[in-house]
Each structure stands twice: as structure tokens, then as C-alpha cells.
Design a protein around this motif. Sequence first.
Motif, mmCIF file in Angstrom:
data_model
loop_
_atom_site.group_PDB
_atom_site.id
_atom_site.type_symbol
_atom_site.label_atom_id
_atom_site.label_comp_id
_atom_site.label_asym_id
_atom_site.label_seq_id
_atom_site.Cartn_x
_atom_site.Cartn_y
_atom_site.Cartn_z
ATOM 1 N N ARG A 1 -88.682 -108.349 -21.741
ATOM 2 C CA ARG A 1 -87.763 -107.904 -20.683
ATOM 3 C C ARG A 1 -87.192 -109.120 -19.970
ATOM 4 N NH1 ARG A 1 -89.407 -103.659 -16.129
ATOM 5 N NH2 ARG A 1 -89.176 -102.304 -17.945
ATOM 6 N N LEU A 2 -85.917 -109.034 -19.690
ATOM 7 C CA LEU A 2 -85.270 -110.041 -18.859
ATOM 8 C C LEU A 2 -84.601 -109.313 -17.704
ATOM 9 C CD1 LEU A 2 -84.185 -112.872 -18.208
ATOM 10 C CD2 LEU A 2 -82.254 -112.367 -19.712
ATOM 11 N N ALA A 3 -84.976 -109.697 -16.506
ATOM 12 C CA ALA A 3 -84.413 -109.044 -15.315
ATOM 13 C C ALA A 3 -83.737 -110.092 -14.442
ATOM 14 C CB ALA A 3 -85.514 -108.336 -14.530
ATOM 15 N N ILE A 4 -82.554 -109.773 -13.981
ATOM 16 C CA ILE A 4 -81.810 -110.645 -13.067
ATOM 17 C C ILE A 4 -81.604 -109.864 -11.771
ATOM 18 C CG2 ILE A 4 -79.678 -111.946 -12.721
ATOM 19 C CD1 ILE A 4 -79.393 -111.902 -15.810
ATOM 20 N N PHE A 5 -81.862 -110.493 -10.663
ATOM 21 C CA PHE A 5 -81.767 -109.750 -9.409
ATOM 22 C C PHE A 5 -81.149 -110.608 -8.319
ATOM 23 C CE2 PHE A 5 -85.305 -111.963 -7.406
ATOM 24 C CZ PHE A 5 -86.033 -112.402 -8.490
ATOM 25 N N ARG A 6 -80.562 -109.918 -7.367
ATOM 26 C CA ARG A 6 -79.996 -110.589 -6.199
ATOM 27 C C ARG A 6 -79.983 -109.581 -5.057
ATOM 28 N NH1 ARG A 6 -75.245 -114.768 -5.853
ATOM 29 N NH2 ARG A 6 -75.078 -114.967 -3.603
ATOM 30 N N THR A 7 -80.754 -109.857 -4.045
ATOM 31 C CA THR A 7 -80.789 -108.949 -2.896
ATOM 32 C C THR A 7 -80.728 -109.777 -1.619
ATOM 33 O OG1 THR A 7 -83.164 -108.849 -2.382
ATOM 34 C CG2 THR A 7 -82.401 -107.547 -4.261
ATOM 35 N N ASP A 8 -80.301 -109.139 -0.541
ATOM 36 C CA ASP A 8 -80.151 -109.865 0.720
ATOM 37 C C ASP A 8 -81.496 -110.179 1.365
ATOM 38 O OD1 ASP A 8 -77.435 -109.984 0.503
ATOM 39 O OD2 ASP A 8 -77.092 -108.107 1.563
ATOM 40 N N SER A 9 -82.486 -109.340 1.107
ATOM 41 C CA SER A 9 -83.797 -109.589 1.699
ATOM 42 C C SER A 9 -84.834 -108.716 0.993
ATOM 43 C CB SER A 9 -83.793 -109.261 3.203
ATOM 44 O OG SER A 9 -83.848 -107.859 3.377
ATOM 45 N N PHE A 10 -86.052 -108.786 1.478
ATOM 46 C CA PHE A 10 -87.101 -107.920 0.928
ATOM 47 C C PHE A 10 -86.793 -106.449 1.191
ATOM 48 C CE2 PHE A 10 -91.083 -105.607 1.808
ATOM 49 C CZ PHE A 10 -91.614 -105.621 0.528
ATOM 50 N N GLU A 11 -86.181 -106.189 2.351
ATOM 51 C CA GLU A 11 -85.859 -104.803 2.698
ATOM 52 C C GLU A 11 -84.949 -104.148 1.670
ATOM 53 O OE1 GLU A 11 -86.541 -102.810 5.404
ATOM 54 O OE2 GLU A 11 -87.977 -104.176 6.307
ATOM 55 N N SER A 12 -84.053 -104.920 1.112
ATOM 56 C CA SER A 12 -83.136 -104.372 0.108
ATOM 57 C C SER A 12 -83.595 -104.734 -1.303
ATOM 58 C CB SER A 12 -81.707 -104.869 0.353
ATOM 59 O OG SER A 12 -81.701 -106.274 0.508
ATOM 60 N N GLY A 13 -84.858 -105.078 -1.440
ATOM 61 C CA GLY A 13 -85.417 -105.391 -2.750
ATOM 62 C C GLY A 13 -85.423 -104.176 -3.660
ATOM 63 N N GLY B 1 -82.869 -114.418 -8.279
ATOM 64 C CA GLY B 1 -83.618 -115.054 -9.344
ATOM 65 C C GLY B 1 -83.677 -114.250 -10.616
ATOM 66 N N VAL B 2 -84.678 -114.632 -11.411
ATOM 67 C CA VAL B 2 -84.851 -114.057 -12.742
ATOM 68 C C VAL B 2 -86.331 -113.766 -12.943
ATOM 69 C CG1 VAL B 2 -84.732 -114.573 -15.214
ATOM 70 C CG2 VAL B 2 -82.886 -115.319 -13.720
ATOM 71 N N ARG B 3 -86.612 -112.668 -13.615
ATOM 72 C CA ARG B 3 -87.982 -112.415 -14.049
ATOM 73 C C ARG B 3 -87.933 -111.974 -15.508
ATOM 74 N NH1 ARG B 3 -93.179 -111.457 -12.273
ATOM 75 N NH2 ARG B 3 -94.350 -109.871 -13.411
ATOM 76 N N LEU C 1 -91.562 -115.536 -13.037
ATOM 77 C CA LEU C 1 -90.599 -115.220 -11.978
ATOM 78 C C LEU C 1 -90.019 -116.532 -11.480
ATOM 79 C CD1 LEU C 1 -89.374 -113.285 -9.751
ATOM 80 C CD2 LEU C 1 -91.380 -113.861 -8.393
ATOM 81 N N ILE C 2 -88.708 -116.616 -11.452
ATOM 82 C CA ILE C 2 -88.043 -117.823 -10.950
ATOM 83 C C ILE C 2 -87.109 -117.409 -9.831
ATOM 84 C CG2 ILE C 2 -86.627 -119.827 -11.524
ATOM 85 C CD1 ILE C 2 -87.324 -119.231 -14.492
ATOM 86 N N ARG C 3 -87.335 -117.973 -8.646
ATOM 87 C CA ARG C 3 -86.473 -117.660 -7.501
ATOM 88 C C ARG C 3 -85.533 -118.838 -7.245
ATOM 89 N NH1 ARG C 3 -88.908 -114.436 -3.385
ATOM 90 N NH2 ARG C 3 -87.173 -115.087 -2.057
ATOM 91 N N ASP C 4 -84.237 -118.563 -7.148
ATOM 92 C CA ASP C 4 -83.252 -119.612 -6.884
ATOM 93 C C ASP C 4 -83.097 -119.898 -5.393
ATOM 94 O OD1 ASP C 4 -82.670 -119.885 -9.529
ATOM 95 O OD2 ASP C 4 -81.006 -118.457 -9.505
ATOM 96 N N ASP C 5 -83.481 -118.939 -4.599
ATOM 97 C CA ASP C 5 -83.147 -119.024 -3.180
ATOM 98 C C ASP C 5 -84.265 -119.590 -2.319
ATOM 99 O OD1 ASP C 5 -84.584 -116.748 -3.892
ATOM 100 O OD2 ASP C 5 -84.011 -115.699 -2.059
ATOM 101 N N VAL C 6 -85.389 -119.948 -2.923
ATOM 102 C CA VAL C 6 -86.498 -120.492 -2.139
ATOM 103 C C VAL C 6 -87.097 -121.708 -2.842
ATOM 104 C CG1 VAL C 6 -87.126 -118.303 -1.046
ATOM 105 C CG2 VAL C 6 -88.105 -118.901 -3.255
ATOM 106 N N LYS C 7 -87.803 -122.510 -2.087
ATOM 107 C CA LYS C 7 -88.480 -123.656 -2.685
ATOM 108 C C LYS C 7 -89.935 -123.349 -2.987
ATOM 109 C CE LYS C 7 -85.420 -127.162 -0.885
ATOM 110 N NZ LYS C 7 -85.220 -128.286 0.018
ATOM 111 N N ARG D 1 -91.501 -121.010 -8.905
ATOM 112 C CA ARG D 1 -91.863 -120.278 -10.122
ATOM 113 C C ARG D 1 -93.236 -119.634 -9.959
ATOM 114 N NH1 ARG D 1 -89.140 -122.195 -15.101
ATOM 115 N NH2 ARG D 1 -87.392 -123.441 -14.375
ATOM 116 N N ASP D 2 -93.346 -118.477 -10.573
ATOM 117 C CA ASP D 2 -94.622 -117.758 -10.579
ATOM 118 C C ASP D 2 -94.870 -117.311 -12.009
ATOM 119 O OD1 ASP D 2 -96.769 -116.098 -10.310
ATOM 120 O OD2 ASP D 2 -95.878 -114.770 -8.805
ATOM 121 N N ASN D 3 -95.805 -117.960 -12.662
ATOM 122 C CA ASN D 3 -96.111 -117.633 -14.056
ATOM 123 C C ASN D 3 -97.500 -117.033 -14.141
ATOM 124 O OD1 ASN D 3 -94.256 -120.014 -13.934
ATOM 125 N ND2 ASN D 3 -94.066 -119.451 -16.079
ATOM 126 N N ARG D 4 -97.617 -116.032 -14.935
ATOM 127 C CA ARG D 4 -98.928 -115.409 -15.113
ATOM 128 C C ARG D 4 -99.134 -115.068 -16.578
ATOM 129 N NH1 ARG D 4 -101.505 -110.270 -11.964
ATOM 130 N NH2 ARG D 4 -101.064 -111.599 -10.202
#
Lengths: 618, 270
Positions: free
Chosen positions: A530-542, A563-565, A587-593, A606-609
Motif C-alpha cells: 500500500r502507498l498512501a499520500i496524505f495532506r491535512t491541516d491538522s490532527f483534527e482533520s486527519g 506525508g507518505v505512508r 511513515l514519512i512526514r514532510d511537515d515536521v522534523k 520517519r517512523d519505520n516498523r
Amino acid sequence: MTKVFTLFITIATGLCLHPSFSLGQEIQDSSARKPNGLSAVDSLNAPSDLQESALRGDSLEALVGQLVDADELPILEIVGEESPRSSRTVLEMRSRISHKLQPARGFTEGKYYGSSIKSYQRVKFSQGENLAAAILMEKDAGESRLNDFLSAYVQIKNLISSSSIVVGDYFIEAGQGVGLWRGFDYQKGTNVVLPAKKKGRGLVPYASSDENAFLRGAAATVNISNWALTAYYSNKSLSATVDTNGNVTSLYTAGYFRTESEREKRSNLSERLLGGRGEYQFSRENTAGITAFTAQYSRDFSLVNEHFAGNTFNFASADYFLSLSRVRMFGEWAMTNHVVGGISGIHLEPDNLIDIISAYRNYPAEFFNPYNGSFSERSGAANERGFYLGLQIRPVRGVRFAGYFDQFSFPAPSQGIIFPGAGHEIFLQAEVSPARRFLFTPRYRRRVTSESGSMVDQAGRTVMFDEEKVLESFRLTIDYRLDSDARLRTRVEYVDLHFHPAMAVGREHGILIYQDVAVRASGHLTLGVRLAIFRTDSFESGVGEYETDLPGVLTIPVLYGRGVRWYLLANYSLFESLRLSLKYAELIRDDVKTIGSGLDELPGNRDNRISMQLDFTL
Amino acid sequence: MKSRLCIPIFLICISNCYGGFERVEGGARAICFGGAFVGLADDGWAIFYNPAGLAQLRLAELGFFYSPQPFGLSELKSFSLTGVYPTSLGSFATSVRSFGFSLYREFSASLAFAREFSGICVGMNFNYQSVSITNYGSAGTIGIDAGALVLVFKNLRWGIAARNINAPTIGQSAERLPQFFASGISYEPMDALHLVFDYQKEIGFAPSPRFGFEYWIIDEIAVLGGVADEPSTYAAGLGIRYVFFQMNYAFTMHQTLGLTHQASITLRLM
């Protein structure tokens, strides 16, 4: 005789690859899912994963409650409803480990006592129909012992007449779950009947990884004539947050004991519960029952969120399940903590293609019962009143429609909710299969809730507000079966969140797009990506992303930010009795360090499991 | 006392928008559907929802509706009467309706005609509406409602309706009466089951989707239910019929305002 329904859930490679599976069949089979009783999820240790997600703050679904969404049933394989036990001796072993490649701050700073390996080891044994036993050892990442959580049972059947005795861990499904139920259940979704109407299985042995939702001790059910009589005793240690007076202010149900402060809560509260249940079966579909128990705790409660004080509570309820032609009536009403509450409903089945269900629930604010599992908007089933109406219908071949409306209110203020709250939810979904290989599933969900809080205005004054929050979700899923060995799934989901009036946030949006590919590479190997691409304004709109995982695991991360998962899932059957499963997710987030916060914070974006599981049946 | 204090506030809220006649609904059966009756409109109460539906009737009907305490307030009580007489020319119908209490009362009387043309039912309703407020006097006006209904398939009907299409005003200050537009379908997957869905729009307010069902468990007894959004409302009730007599009971739960009970009786004349 207590019926044992079993739902085997096999998540193959992102999509079910059962040889007889077809998309057209998927729709046709939906009526077969109509419950003759609710399926159990014995082998599904979803609560643990849901809990974990909730604790990470990345699962909206989990925050609502430990619930399994029937929406995703098309990708789950329901093998059967009743599990006839083989007359031979069967030994089942499941060994699972998972590991996050990036060390969380709790590990690098030495705050977590244990290793970052998460371990799950379970052995089940059965001999014929009358003897079964299981033992489970579980360790979360950061915990120090492999048996940090230990669960086990021995079940003996038919020792005396038609009976069942369980020593060890167990739970009881009674009535509509107002008194006793398993720790998790279906949430409102595509199957509009399952969440609202329950048919309990009675006494069920337990060996799963949820560290709270079970009883520990001994229980027995005896069937005499049309009566099923159950007695149960439980003596269990709980974990809680206590104040300086030693009173319990909240129950600690996360199940993590990784740090000093978490360990201080461990087993600092004991519970003794004693009760009984009698169920009379008038006919196959007509039953009435009563449930009663008393629970005593070693400390006084002074709960912040619930209206309960003292160290004892008593519970008594009466339940019914009546069937008249194509009309089913069900309900359970109880008295506990000096108040009365419960649920009643009616389920109409005009024919095999149509279900209409309506239910009314009323749980007073003082309705305290940690073992409640009845239909409710919020977990705990207290301080809630609601009406629910659901419809599912197959008007023509290849088309299925499902929808529900749920109106709810929370009459009393509680912690974090200054004013009484209310809301409603509308859900509409169609499944259309224009050709045997295609399935289109558009879905719309609108959820209106009120949220209260306080803010400081420009003049420095504290202003309390109560605002309407509207969450709309539009989703389209397209399934395409290339051939019997390969399937594709594409999903697009758009979330629109707005507040009325716009006090603090205003309006937010979120979008998720993912692509699944599932193939049977050989007779022994299945692969899913699975490849998922996402973009939301915050967790509330996750956007919640139901993920397939190792057999027996359901993961529902809510993707938010930008980011991408992606993940790869493989199942390999070495022999008929030995299966190896592997999942690698990133999980790779573009908007955070950094990802996460506190001791769970990861060093990068990045979050790899990686997870592995071995299933062995002898 | 408490309820009497609430009434002026409630009425002020309404008056700020329109010159009254907001809660114009009749027939407990239609209310059980969550008000989704435009696509079905198969009894005399169609005069309030979609007059075109009157052309479907083959028997004369008399109906009586009573709602004693909407939201627990007897000051909001309403009752209405309808009568339908089908002829070879088409169906003629009339209704009267009363709403309110001694200080504020709405009254309306209407005449409707509906006929089927080439499989399409059309209907119109001329509705005289008056309001009287103690110490302020009274005023009246005529509103025109219109609708159409078509049998799309053997078991699927589609209807549209509009209320006050002539945009009537009332009183010296020429306050507008509310205008509604609605489109609805009814689906009958089997003889004993009706499923209805409406999408209604009142000028100045958010659109309101509505859904309802009616299932005759046996020939004489039905259970009904319905929901609506904007405002969020849940409805349920029972229907009992025997030869020429039918009675419906409905309760509605408004998300904010609470519970309302209502009942109606319909007599079908052979």
C-alpha cells in the motif's frame, strides 16, 4: 447450550485472497453476514493496537472507543460463525514481534526500562470439545519483561451435564452488553445492525492482549432445561491514578508500564467481583435474562470524569431478545449506582435483502460500570441519550445501500465539557458492482458535535464557549480484481471540518489517497503493498486509514499533516500448519522534523516498523 | 409559568425570519416519515406536503390531526382537518388548520385540486392563511402551493413540491411567509414496505434531507420511523388500520427542543 460463534479474521495481503472470493460475491454475501448472533473476535487482538494508537494520539477511531469498524469487513474474511471443535488434540502457537527502527526519546534518554521490542506469544491447546487452554505473554515496547502481561485460562466443558467451567481469564457477553461484554465491538458503519443489536455468547474464555477488559478468577455455566445459569467470581489487579488521599481519580487502562511513573500505577488497585446470570430460552430466538453482580475495590473512587464515588458498586439488569415473524425486539435495562439506564431496539427484516433497525438508549451520568459494552456514542456508556435509525438494502443485484442516522446528547457537564453536549451523525454508503471485477463504494459521513471550552479574549477575560463542530467526509473506494490472484484497491477520502461559529479554528481540510496492490505470487506466498499520500491541516482533520496487518492485528492510524505512508505485507505458508507473516511499514512526514511528542518522540520525520509473526498449528 | 415565558422567545425567533406559518405539517403518518412525504403523498395529508399526490386517491377521505403539546408547550398546539373527494375530473380537497393559543393564533383554510395527466400527477393548493395577535389585530393572505408526482418505475415514485410559490406577504409590514421547495422519492421494494427520501429547502435556511420508512408487520399494524437533518429530528410511531379506519401515532425528538407527541385519524369512505 451456549453457542460459540467465532469470527476468523484473516487479513492476507492488504486484501483478502480467498480462492472463492469475487467482488460480485462480496455484495451477495453481505446478507450472510447478518448476525444470527454477533460474531466474536476471539483471535483479533485489535484492542491492543487500537489502544496503542489512541495513546500515540494518532487514532480518532480508537479515541471514540475500542471498536472495530464493520466498514472494513470486505477486506476481512469471515470463515464461519460457529467453531465446531475437532475431536482431536490441537496445539496452536502464535509468536509475534515488532520493532520500531527509530528509537523513541524514552529509549535514548534511558527513561524506558525495557527494550524497544514488542512481543506477543500465545499458545492455545484443545482436546476434543471438552478441554481447552491458552496462555498469552505480552510485552510492549519499553517494558522489561516478556511476560509483562500474562493471561491464561483452562476451560472444561460438559463435566456436569451441559456445562462450561473456566478457570483463569474470561469475559461474559450478556444481554445487550449494558452489564458485561467483551472489551471492544463494532462501531457504527456499513453494517448498520451489528453495532446496535447484540446477541451474547455467555461465558467466553479469554487470552488476548487487552489488559483490562476481562475477568480473572473462575466462572461456570450450567444448562438445565431451558435455563442457562452462570456464576462468576473475579479477583483482579487494576492500575489507577490516585490522589494524595489514596483515592482513585481515574483508571489507567493504557497497559504501558515502561517508566517509573507508569510502574507506580501498576496493580495499585484490586477488584473483587461476584455475580450471576440466568437466561431463559423460550425458543431458539426468544430469550430473557437477568444479570447481577457486585464489585468491591481496595480504594475509594473519586473519579473526575464519572459520577461515581465510594469503593463498591452493585449492578442488576434484565434483558430480552424477542422474535416475532420478521420483527426482532431487544433490550437491556439496568440499575447501578442508584440510577436506571439501558437500551431498547427493534430490528425489522421485511425480507432477506432489507434490514431496518432502530434503537433508543439512555445512560444517566451516574451510570458507572467499567465492564459496559453496550451501544453508545462514547465509550463507557454514561451520560448519554440517543436515537439510532439504520437501513441496509440491496434494491437490485450488484447494488447495496447502507445508511444510518444517530442523534445523541450528553445531558450532564463533565470533565472538559463545560456545557451539556449534543450531536448527530449521518452515514450513507453505496456499493455498486457494475461488472464482476469492479466494485465502487462511495461513502458520505457527516458528524455534528458540540464542543465546549474556554478562551481568553482580548481584554483578558475568560470566555466560555459552546460551539458546533461539523466533520464531513467524502470517500470513494474502487476495487478491481485483475484475476483470481491479483487485486487492486484505490481510495480517495476528503475531510472537511468546520466550526460554528468559528471561535478558534475556522475551517480545515484533509485528503488521503492510497493504492493497494495484492497478489498471490505462488501457492504459498501472498504479497500486499500500500502507498498512501496524505495532506491535512491538522490532527483534527486527519483521515483514518484502516490498515491490514499481521493475522489477528488491526491497525488504524490516523494520518495527518503532510506525508507518505507505505507498507509491504507478506504471508508465506511453509507447510499447511506453519505460516510466516512479515510487515514492513514506513511513515514519512514532510511537515515536521520529529514525529510524536514526549518520551514517544522519534528523532526524525520517519517512523519505520518491522513486524514478524509465526503461526504454528499441530 | 416557565412554559409561558418560553413562548414569546420562541415566537420572536420565528417572527424574526418570517411572518409565521413555519410549522405547517399534518398527519402523524407523514410526521413519522421525518416529514419526507413529497415523493409518496398517498393519503389526504398530501395537501400539506405535495398536493399532486391527491390525484392518487381512489376513495374519499376524512382526516383529523392533533398535536396537543409540541415540545411540551400547550401554547404550540395545533389541529387540522382534511377532506378529499376524488371524481372523474380529478381529486378535490380541502383542509383547515389551527395553531397557537389565545394570544397568538394562526388559522389557515385551503382548497386543492389534483389530476393525473398521462401518468403525471399535478396539483395545486390555494391556502388562505391568517394570523391574529391579541392587542395587535389580525391579517391574512393567500399562498399557492403546487406539486407534481410521477411513477418512474413500478415501485418508485418521484415528486416535487413548492409551498407559497407566489411569495405572499402578510400584514402592514408585508412580512414574507416562508417558501419551501422539496424533491422526494418513495420506493416500495415490497407491498408492505415504503421507503421515502426527501430533500427540502426553505429559503433562508440550510437544506434538509429527510428519510422515513413504513412497514406493515401484519395487514393491520405498521411501524414507522424517520429522521431529518436541519434541524436534527428523530421520529417514530405506529399505524393501525381496519377496513375504512386508520390511526397513526407519532413522536418526534427535536435535537434542541425535545419531544412532541401527535396523532391522526383517517376515515376512508367507500
